[in-house]
Design an enzyme around this catalytic site. Structure first.
Site, mmCIF file in Angstrom:
data_model
loop_
_atom_site.group_PDB
_atom_site.id
_atom_site.type_symbol
_atom_site.label_atom_id
_atom_site.label_comp_id
_atom_site.label_asym_id
_atom_site.label_seq_id
_atom_site.Cartn_x
_atom_site.Cartn_y
_atom_site.Cartn_z
ATOM 1 N NE ARG A 6 3.688 45.234 0.648
ATOM 2 C CZ ARG A 6 3.154 46.042 -0.238
ATOM 3 N NH1 ARG A 6 2.167 46.847 0.103
ATOM 4 N NH2 ARG A 6 3.574 46.064 -1.484
ATOM 5 C CD GLU A 53 -2.273 56.891 11.200
ATOM 6 O OE1 GLU A 53 -2.137 56.433 10.053
ATOM 7 O OE2 GLU A 53 -2.628 58.075 11.425
ATOM 8 C CG PHE A 78 1.607 57.176 9.279
ATOM 9 C CD1 PHE A 78 2.335 58.349 9.211
ATOM 10 C CD2 PHE A 78 1.180 56.590 8.098
ATOM 11 C CE1 PHE A 78 2.629 58.938 7.986
ATOM 12 C CE2 PHE A 78 1.468 57.172 6.872
ATOM 13 C CZ PHE A 78 2.196 58.345 6.814
ATOM 14 C CG HIS A 104 4.603 50.333 3.633
ATOM 15 N ND1 HIS A 104 3.668 49.333 3.804
ATOM 16 C CD2 HIS A 104 4.507 50.742 2.345
ATOM 17 C CE1 HIS A 104 3.029 49.126 2.669
ATOM 18 N NE2 HIS A 104 3.525 49.959 1.754
ATOM 19 C CG ASP A 112 6.036 55.627 -0.311
ATOM 20 O OD1 ASP A 112 5.813 55.826 -1.512
ATOM 21 O OD2 ASP A 112 5.372 54.844 0.386
ATOM 22 N NE ARG A 162 5.948 49.985 -1.560
ATOM 23 C CZ ARG A 162 6.024 51.165 -2.150
ATOM 24 N NH1 ARG A 162 6.823 52.106 -1.656
ATOM 25 N NH2 ARG A 162 5.307 51.428 -3.221
#
Length: 306
Positions: A6, A53, A78, A104, A112, A162
């Site tokens: 990322r 999104e 998402f 991610h 998470d 990530r």
């Protein structure tokens, strides 16, 4: 040296600022996805769409019809999940030049938890006609994939992580969409890996070599279109194949390779990945161990097929 892909995505976007057609959209996650790096250098071409999104993808599709090259950015869960319908119907169906660049991905999202750990996204995206699916192995490849995306016309899904992961490529590495990369040659087993599992496969190959098992290691960063010629030619020569991915074994790299081999070159095959289960909260290292996404697991599976 370990760098998160990322981070490389953010750096690549900054390097594209001179291309006035490039625009970046984000769904209220710019600091985490690193798309904020583009905002710093071209705020007039950066659009924060909020936690929306579906709207972001629709807007990106509209921008593409006007000749822009939009990078629509959010978390993989998402992007591939919440916005699936818009990606399918508003981007891929009319074959628009939209790049869905997500971060991610996989269980290395860590704490998470399972709700945010996209382990089905490659499966979802490779099932969509017209879609190119890319999963870079390291930061160098990630940056080059972003540059290649700008030169390619059509829908593309690019998957970033990530967690910081090993850099295995030199800066002179040449990335080509749809082409696999032979990183190590060996006569006894073929290991086909993608994403963070590429560096682990190279480590496993070194361990196996000490036990007189020589592995060919192939990096498949383009899951679709798959480099079937390379995989079939090597499978024909070697006869034993192990795939490795930070994704469900259903619908991901392992499935793609299995489909090709079953039709063109029936071969002994073992798939390493997440076996039809959700992720959970934990450190990236603990989760990789729990789901068997490790160097030792690769060694174990190679021995079982060898």
């Amino acid at each position: 040296m370990n760098i998160a892909t990322r981070e490389a995505y953010g750096e690549a976007l900054k390097e594209l600022v001179s291309n006035e057609n490039v625009v970046v959209l984000d769904a209220d996650l710019a600091k985490a996805t690193k798309s904020i790096e583009f905002k710093k250098v071209a705020p007039e071409r950066f659009f924060d769409m909020g936690i929306s999104e579906a709207d972001m993808i629709g807007t990106a599709a509209g921008l593409a019809t006007c000749g822009k090259i939009p990078f629509a950015t959010t978390f993989a869960m998402f992007g591939a999940g919440r916005a699936f319908e818009q990606i399918r119907n508003s981007v891929a169906y009319p074959n628009l030049n939209v790049k869905i660049a997500v971060t991610h991905a996989g269980v290395t999202v860590g704490e998470d938890g399972g709700s945010h750990q996209a382990i089905e996204d490659i499966s979802l995206m490779r099932g969509i006609p017209n879609m190119v699916v890319i999963n870079p192995a390291d930061a160098v490849e990630a940056k080059k994939a972003v540059h290649a995306a700008v030169e390619y016309y059509g829908p593309m899904y690019i998957r970033f992580g990530r967690a910081a992961t090993p850099v295995i490529h030199n800066e002179d590495y040449e990335f080509k969409i749809g082409k696999g990369e032979v990183l190590r040659e060996g006569k006894d087993v073929l290991i086909v890996a993608t994403g963070i599992m590429v560096s682990k496969s190279l480590e496993a190959a070194e361990i196996l070599s000490k036990e007189n098992i020589e592995a060919t290691v192939v990096n498949i960063s383009t899951i679709k279109p798959l480099d079937t010629d390379l995989i079939v030619s090597l499978a024909n020569k070697i006869g034993k194949v192990v795939t490795a991915e930070e994704h469900s074994i259903i619908g991901g790299l392992g499935s793609a390779v299995a489909e090709v081999l079953s039709e063109q070159c029936p071969t002994k095959l073992k798939r390493i990945g997440i076996s039809d289960m959700f992720g959970q909260s934990g450190t990236p290292e603990a989760l990789l161990e729990y789901y068997g996404l490790t160097v030792n697991k690769i060694v174990e599976e190679v021995k079982s097929i060898y």
